[in-house]
Design a protein around this motif. Structure first.
Motif: not given
Length: 263
Positions: A116-117, A158-160, A165-166
């Motif tokens: 989804t992200y 970075t965005l991927q 991790p979040a």
């Protein structure tokens, strides 16, 4: 999990992680490249999704960007290890800490959230004002190969990288489940960028195959740009009507039993 107790162990851990991350990329990419471009080249020649020649030096450019991506992934992994040591994450090592059913459920949930992200991030990265700064590096590989799978601009890398991790801060995840998710991610990316369809005829109509992204599905994104934004699965593309209308026809053509000349 690795314990970082000094600058020396920090440096050694970073080196080990980089070798593991970049090595995993090289291993999967090299294996798929050799298997379908060398060993099984004749059998799979008619399954090539695109026939446009790759640019001179494209493999090495992709490997170079993939090294940068691996460095970014390493930095984020170090951050998660440090957070884990301070008790900030919900990563656990004792399999009995949660019901065993949670183990597969957590993997499925993370893959759904990640899908989804990524789908909506991917659509955002195709906005004209964003595309040239963030996503164009990846799309320089119009005809993809397994080496394309980690070839991203540092901003995109970075965005991927931040989503999984979040999730470790809010979802209890066994350490091996995290490793398995990352393995699935690397395997899926190599298959999707292979530019050779490895799934069998009519798999796109199968209950499972219709939900999985493969080389034909993702190669159409690299040539058409405005379709097929998914990462692992097709459901968001189906729900949002962004699946390429050419997908099923091309998949059928590339997977029919009789070998035919590539167009």
């Amino acid at each position: 999990m690795i314990q970082i107790t000094s600058p020396a162990t920090l440096g050694l851990t970073a080196l080990i992680l980089f070798i593991a991350i970049f090595g995993r990329y090289v291993l999967f990419s090299l294996t798929f490249w050799w298997l379908f471009k060398v060993s099984l080249k004749e059998q799979f020649a008619h399954r090539a999704v695109q026939t446009r020649p790759r640019k001179a030096g494209q493999d090495w450019r992709e490997i170079g960007w993939s090294m940068v991506t691996s460095l970014i992934f390493t930095g984020i992994a170090i951050g998660i290890i440090l957070a884990y040591q301070r008790g900030y994450t919900k990563v656990y090592t004792d399999i009995t800490s949660y019901p065993l059913l949670w183990y597969p459920a957590s993997i499925v949930l993370v893959l759904f959230i990640h899908e989804t992200y990524y789908y909506w991030l991917h659509r955002w990265m195709h906005w004209p004002g964003v595309y040239k700064w963030v996503h164009k590096t990846h799309h320089d590989s119009i005809t993809t190969s397994p080496w394309t799978s980690f070839s991203f601009h540092p901003i995109e890398s970075t965005l991927q990288a931040i989503i999984i991790p979040a999730l470790t801060f809010v979802l209890p995840l066994h350490i091996s489940a995290v490793g398995l998710i990352l393995l699935i991610m690397t395997l899926s990316s190599a298959i999707n960028h292979l530019n050779t369809e490895i799934y069998p005829h009519n798999f796109d109509r199968h209950w499972l195959g219709s939900r999985l992204i493969g080389a034909t599905h993702h190669s159409l994104h690299h040539t058409q740009f405005r379709f097929n934004y998914g990462l692992y699965f097709t459901f968001w593309d189906k729900w949002m009507n962004t699946e390429s209308p050419d997908f099923h026809r091309l998949f059928s053509k590339k997977t029919q039993k009789e070998t035919q000349p590539v167009e």
